[in-house]
Write a protein that holds these residues in place. Sequence first.
Motif, PDB file in Angstrom:
ATOM      1  N   PRO A   1      53.566  40.652  32.823  1.00 24.58           N
ATOM      2  CA  PRO A   1      52.398  40.920  33.773  1.00 24.58           C
ATOM      3  C   PRO A   1      52.497  42.175  34.682  1.00 24.58           C
ATOM      4  O   PRO A   1      53.559  42.767  34.782  1.00 24.58           O
ATOM      5  CB  PRO A   1      52.606  39.832  34.668  1.00 24.58           C
ATOM      6  CG  PRO A   1      53.112  38.797  33.787  1.00 24.58           C
ATOM      7  CD  PRO A   1      54.104  39.664  32.734  1.00 24.58           C
ATOM      8  N   GLY A   2      51.481  43.012  34.576  1.00 24.59           N
ATOM      9  CA  GLY A   2      51.401  44.491  35.279  1.00 24.59           C
ATOM     10  C   GLY A   2      51.848  45.444  34.338  1.00 24.59           C
ATOM     11  O   GLY A   2      51.716  46.476  34.766  1.00 24.59           O
TER      12      GLY A   2
ATOM     13  N   LYS B   1      47.382  41.160  32.874  1.00 24.94           N
ATOM     14  CA  LYS B   1      47.474  39.752  33.419  1.00 24.94           C
ATOM     15  C   LYS B   1      47.554  38.808  32.352  1.00 24.94           C
ATOM     16  O   LYS B   1      47.364  38.957  31.411  1.00 24.94           O
ATOM     17  CB  LYS B   1      46.251  39.353  34.347  1.00 24.94           C
ATOM     18  CG  LYS B   1      45.878  40.509  35.132  1.00 24.94           C
ATOM     19  CD  LYS B   1      44.668  40.032  36.046  1.00 24.94           C
ATOM     20  CE  LYS B   1      43.893  41.121  36.986  1.00 24.94           C
ATOM     21  NZ  LYS B   1      42.717  40.671  37.602  1.00 24.94           N
ATOM     22  N   PRO B   2      48.257  37.636  32.620  1.00 23.49           N
ATOM     23  CA  PRO B   2      48.582  36.373  31.724  1.00 23.49           C
ATOM     24  C   PRO B   2      47.160  36.030  31.239  1.00 23.49           C
ATOM     25  O   PRO B   2      46.925  35.693  29.955  1.00 23.49           O
ATOM     26  CB  PRO B   2      49.111  35.364  32.453  1.00 23.49           C
ATOM     27  CG  PRO B   2      49.986  36.103  33.775  1.00 23.49           C
ATOM     28  CD  PRO B   2      48.901  37.296  34.152  1.00 23.49           C
ATOM     29  N   GLU B   3      46.050  36.040  31.964  1.00 23.58           N
ATOM     30  CA  GLU B   3      44.628  35.880  31.380  1.00 23.58           C
ATOM     31  C   GLU B   3      44.101  36.901  30.263  1.00 23.58           C
ATOM     32  O   GLU B   3      42.979  36.466  29.665  1.00 23.58           O
ATOM     33  CB  GLU B   3      43.795  35.557  32.475  1.00 23.58           C
ATOM     34  CG  GLU B   3      43.766  36.773  33.536  1.00 23.58           C
ATOM     35  CD  GLU B   3      44.648  36.295  34.798  1.00 23.58           C
ATOM     36  OE1 GLU B   3      44.013  36.524  35.997  1.00 23.58           O
ATOM     37  OE2 GLU B   3      45.615  35.920  34.653  1.00 23.58           O
ATOM     38  N   ASP B   4      44.853  37.992  30.311  1.00 23.66           N
ATOM     39  CA  ASP B   4      44.299  38.977  29.113  1.00 23.66           C
ATOM     40  C   ASP B   4      45.177  38.670  27.856  1.00 23.66           C
ATOM     41  O   ASP B   4      44.600  39.103  26.627  1.00 23.66           O
ATOM     42  CB  ASP B   4      44.744  40.250  29.504  1.00 23.66           C
ATOM     43  CG  ASP B   4      44.230  40.955  30.635  1.00 23.66           C
ATOM     44  OD1 ASP B   4      42.931  40.607  30.850  1.00 23.66           O
ATOM     45  OD2 ASP B   4      44.981  41.544  31.523  1.00 23.66           O
TER      46      ASP B   4
ATOM     47  N   SER C   1      47.730  47.200  33.921  1.00 27.81           N
ATOM     48  CA  SER C   1      47.837  46.154  34.898  1.00 27.81           C
ATOM     49  C   SER C   1      47.324  44.646  34.154  1.00 27.81           C
ATOM     50  O   SER C   1      46.689  43.842  34.731  1.00 27.81           O
ATOM     51  CB  SER C   1      46.807  46.452  36.191  1.00 27.81           C
ATOM     52  OG  SER C   1      47.030  47.743  36.706  1.00 27.81           O
TER      53      SER C   1
ATOM     54  N   ARG D   1      40.634  48.541  34.837  1.00 28.00           N
ATOM     55  CA  ARG D   1      41.813  48.298  33.982  1.00 28.00           C
ATOM     56  C   ARG D   1      42.163  48.828  32.658  1.00 28.00           C
ATOM     57  O   ARG D   1      43.214  49.214  32.403  1.00 28.00           O
ATOM     58  CB  ARG D   1      42.435  46.697  34.177  1.00 28.00           C
ATOM     59  CG  ARG D   1      42.540  46.158  35.611  1.00 28.00           C
ATOM     60  CD  ARG D   1      43.149  44.712  35.603  1.00 28.00           C
ATOM     61  NE  ARG D   1      42.285  43.917  34.950  1.00 28.00           N
ATOM     62  CZ  ARG D   1      42.827  43.245  33.791  1.00 28.00           C
ATOM     63  NH1 ARG D   1      44.131  43.416  33.425  1.00 28.00           N
ATOM     64  NH2 ARG D   1      42.205  42.173  33.033  1.00 28.00           N
TER      65      ARG D   1
ATOM     66  N   SER E   1      35.695  41.463  33.542  1.00 31.24           N
ATOM     67  CA  SER E   1      37.213  41.059  33.871  1.00 31.24           C
ATOM     68  C   SER E   1      38.140  42.223  33.580  1.00 31.24           C
ATOM     69  O   SER E   1      39.156  42.086  34.118  1.00 31.24           O
ATOM     70  CB  SER E   1      37.485  39.979  32.923  1.00 31.24           C
ATOM     71  OG  SER E   1      37.506  40.358  31.755  1.00 31.24           O
TER      72      SER E   1
END
Length: 118
Positions: A14-15, A86-89, A84, A66, A62
């Motif tokens: 993440p990140g 995220k886990p949801e990506d 950046s 980014r 979403s």
Amino acid sequence: QVQLVESGGGLVQPGGSLTLSCAASGSISGIYSMGWYRQAPGKERELVATIRSDDSTNYGDSVKGRFTISRDNAKNTVGLQMNSLKPEDTALYYCKADQWASRIKTYWGQGTQVTVSS
């Protein structure tokens, strides 16, 4: 016929950042838009980003701010710079191409997996 091959997927924290690439081959004349969509398990396929021949772009809400999509018309490739993350990506990312050939045709690649996890 157009063939699309994605590459660049993998595991990232993440990140972190990751760059995807899609190469188009075959009868590529008339391709006016290329882009990326993604699909997570149990979810519907959703827009990530698209780019037209005039370099105009469209991003899913979403990923705005980014992700950045780019296109190299001479090399028939499209890239996706993802920052950046995220886990949801986490999803299977598919390359898409739209072509005008008497009628509009849409082509899809096989996808490349992006996993965002610690």
